[in-house]
Enzyme design. Structure first.
Site, PDB file in Angstrom:
ATOM      1  N   ASN A  27      39.692  25.242 -19.607  1.00 13.97           N
ATOM      2  CA  ASN A  27      39.071  24.288 -20.536  1.00 13.97           C
ATOM      3  C   ASN A  27      37.860  24.848 -21.261  1.00 13.97           C
ATOM      4  OD1 ASN A  27      37.651  24.405 -18.124  1.00 13.97           O
ATOM      5  ND2 ASN A  27      36.870  22.325 -18.339  1.00 13.97           N
ATOM      6  N   LEU A  38       0.845  -1.199   0.000  1.00 15.95           N
ATOM      7  CA  LEU A  38       0.000   0.000   0.000  1.00 15.95           C
ATOM      8  C   LEU A  38       0.880   1.248   0.000  1.00 15.95           C
ATOM      9  CD1 LEU A  38      -2.673  -1.078   2.643  1.00 15.95           C
ATOM     10  CD2 LEU A  38      -2.686  -1.391   0.155  1.00 15.95           C
ATOM     11  N   ASN A  41      54.121  16.272 -12.664  1.00 11.02           N
ATOM     12  CA  ASN A  41      53.808  17.125 -11.515  1.00 11.02           C
ATOM     13  C   ASN A  41      53.173  18.421 -11.996  1.00 11.02           C
ATOM     14  OD1 ASN A  41      54.408  17.478  -8.432  1.00 11.02           O
ATOM     15  ND2 ASN A  41      54.865  19.452  -9.396  1.00 11.02           N
ATOM     16  N   ASP A  48       5.434   2.244   3.875  1.00  7.22           N
ATOM     17  CA  ASP A  48       6.130   3.205   4.743  1.00  7.22           C
ATOM     18  C   ASP A  48       6.810   2.549   5.948  1.00  7.22           C
ATOM     19  OD1 ASP A  48       3.890   2.612   6.249  1.00  7.22           O
ATOM     20  OD2 ASP A  48       3.287   4.689   6.584  1.00  7.22           O
ATOM     21  N   ARG A  74       1.490  14.137   6.602  1.00 13.62           N
ATOM     22  CA  ARG A  74       2.314  14.519   7.750  1.00 13.62           C
ATOM     23  C   ARG A  74       3.773  14.757   7.377  1.00 13.62           C
ATOM     24  NH1 ARG A  74      -0.127   9.543  11.242  1.00 13.62           N
ATOM     25  NH2 ARG A  74      -0.629   8.835   9.132  1.00 13.62           N
ATOM     26  N   ARG A  88      35.142  15.817  -9.082  1.00 15.99           N
ATOM     27  CA  ARG A  88      33.817  15.790  -9.708  1.00 15.99           C
ATOM     28  C   ARG A  88      33.710  14.652 -10.725  1.00 15.99           C
ATOM     29  NH1 ARG A  88      33.701  21.557 -11.975  1.00 15.99           N
ATOM     30  NH2 ARG A  88      31.889  20.699 -13.072  1.00 15.99           N
ATOM     31  N   GLY A 144      -2.305   1.357  15.411  1.00 14.83           N
ATOM     32  CA  GLY A 144      -3.519   0.636  15.753  1.00 14.83           C
ATOM     33  C   GLY A 144      -3.199  -0.371  16.856  1.00 14.83           C
TER      34      GLY A 144
END
Ligand code: UD1
Ligand code: CA
Length: 478
Positions: free
Chosen positions: A394, A17, A385, A112, A24, A341, A149
């Site tokens: 670039n 479900l 180096n 959940d 909430r 990156r 419940g």
């Protein structure tokens, strides 16, 4: 596990479900798409139930939940989605997911509760089959039952489930709660669902009411108690999301430590479920390792380092750094304060140091970019180096261009390498150069104005200044 050729081959249907609005959460996104341990709540639940090998999996989703549909198709292509356009309760949701032709056993659970394990569901289903009951509810005892419940028993037998908002003060004292996981005989469930009403505080059809309905029809209802209540924690708001994330973190760290990984401070170490780490690796405090990262044995990660989708080979050290979609070779050293990156590939023994940003670049074995540099779209050979404060220029404002650097190259400090440009094997560039033409192998590239000294300029042009006085004193001392 009992699954093989046994009871669970008879699991005909699994219903998850996931159509609730998740009000909430106060979010623009469906609740089940929020993440813990690097995966959506839906992925955790669907992965756990997929391993049960039920014949069919149906996920009930809300209207316009294309986001949920997309996510589901990536987790389990065979899963079917059932639309519940108006959220009118868990009972209504289950009714929509069952067809006239279905029969046998169905497992129902909520999207959940991401901490549930296949193992527990397995034992639960075995028990359900054994008892032959029309319905079995997975229950557990919790220290704080607020919001769940409650299992109301009569003569020790489960009689009904009452929701927090509809419970009497005495019923609220009950600490045995409904986990939201049930097994049903489908035809008996179908009958009970047709008797559901909406006489409750939310005006919804509660799936939980089928328990009392089945009882009133004289059907057997049984319960199975889950011993570790944390497995069934449901997420309704962001505070519970954080609680569950912390439990996942502990579970993952525990498993890694038992497999031979040192985690210096588990409380401040966040590792996604999808990450793999070799033995004798050491994870220092304040570190997050996410996505499809693979860490080799003996590597040291952290302190205060974030790795997302990175491969770090054995013996490498990455500290005080942020790296994304990059590969770091064996015994390489990255940090402190390095930003790798997407598309950075460092070979073994490479060193990348402080305040270096690198993107879409390959660096050959043993090469070094130790200080204050930007390296973008570059191919650097072996044992070269790159001097402090070098910039790989670039981007011309329109396109990105590549820089090639050979083996054993020495780039002088503060060089600007204007791409496209290539520096041959063994070549040097002079410090402070702007290099916009290729430098052949073995050459020294100098790209700067020759220095001129204008003697006596200060005494003439800055008469009376402290600099002039200092220069004069030096002159007299000669
Ligand atoms: C539900 C149970 C409660 C149990 C708790 C366990 C009911 C009435 N209550 O309460 O007894 O202790 O789970 O975590 O079932 N959903 C739909 N369609 C709907 C309503 C809900 O698909 O119309 C889905 C939600 O997306 C969610 C699940 O059903 O995944 C449970 O709904 P939720 O609103 O979270 O119920 P709880 O109040 O937590
Ligand atoms: Ca819930």
């Amino acid at each position: 596990m009992a699954r093989k050729g046994g009871v669970l081959s008879q699991l005909d249907l699994v219903i998850v479900l996931a159509a609730g609005e998740g009000v909430r959460m106060k979010s623009a996104h469906p609740k089940v798409l929020h993440k813990v341990a690097g995966a959506t709540l839906l992925e955790h639940v669907v992965t756990a139930v997929t391993k049960l090998e039920g014949k069919e999996l149906r996920v009930v989703i809300g209207s316009a939940d294309d986001e949920v549909k997309n996510e589901l198709s990536q987790i389990n292509v065979k899963a079917k989605t059932i639309l519940q356009e108006v959220r009118s309760g868990t009972g209504d949701a289950v009714r929509r997911a069952i067809t006239q032709d279905d029969s046998g056993t169905v497992l129902v659970c909520a999207g959940d509760t991401p901490l549930i394990t296949t193992q527990t569901l397995d034992s639960f289903l075995v028990e359900h089959k054994k008892s032959g009951a029309a319905a079995t509810v997975l229950t557990t005892e919790v220290p704080n039952p607020t919001g769940y419940g409650r299992i109301v028993r009569e003569k020790n037998e489960p009689a009904k489930i009452v929701e927090e908002r509809d419970a009497t003060p005495e019923e609220r004292e009950i600490i045995e709660i409904n986990t939201g996981i049930y097994a049903f005989d489908i035809s008996k469930l179908r009958g009970a669902l047709s008797g559901l009403g909406k006489e409750n505080s939310q005006g919804e059809e509660y799936l939980t009411d089928v328990i009392a309905i089945l009882k009133s029809k004289g059907e057997a209802v049984s319960t199975f108690e889950g011993l570790d209540f944390t497995e069934f924690l449901g997420i309704n708001d962001r505070s519970q999301l954080a609680d569950v994330a912390a439990i996942y973190r502990d579970r993952i760290n525990e498993a890694l430590m038992l497999s031979g990984v040192t985690i210096v401070d588990p409380a401040s170490t966040w590792i996604d479920l999808s990450v793999e780490i070799g033995s004798d690796a050491r994870i220092e405090p304040g570190t997050a390792i996410a996505g499809k990262s693979r860490i080799g044995s003996g590597a040291v990660i952290g302190p205060r380092t974030t790795l997302i989708d990175c491969r770090v080979d054995s013996g490498a050290k990455v500290f005080e750094s942020h790296c994304e979609s990059s590969e770091i070779g064996a015994n390489a050293k990255v940090g402190p304060f390095t930003h790798l990156r997407t598309g950075t590939v460092l070979a073994g023994e490479v060193k990348v140091g402080s305040f270096v940003e690198m993107k879409n670049s390959q660096v050959g074995t043993g090469s070094k970019v130790p200080h204050l540099s930007y390296v973008g779209d570059a191919k650097i050979g072996r044992e070269s180096n790159i001097g402090a404060a070098t910039v790989f220029v670039n981007y011309d404002g329109v396109e990105k261009h590549e820089t090639k650097i050979g083996d054993h190259v020495r780039i002088g400090s503060d060089s600007m390498l204007i791409a496209p440009v290539s520096i041959g094997d063994g070549a040097y560039t002079a410090a402070g150069s702007v290099i916009n033409e290729d430098v052949p192998a073995g050459a020294l590239g100098i790209g700067r104005a020759r220095q001129v000294n204008i003697l006596g300029w200060v005494l003439k042009k800055r008469k009376g200044s402290k600099s002039a006085a200092a220069a004069e004193k030096k002159e007299k001392g000669k």
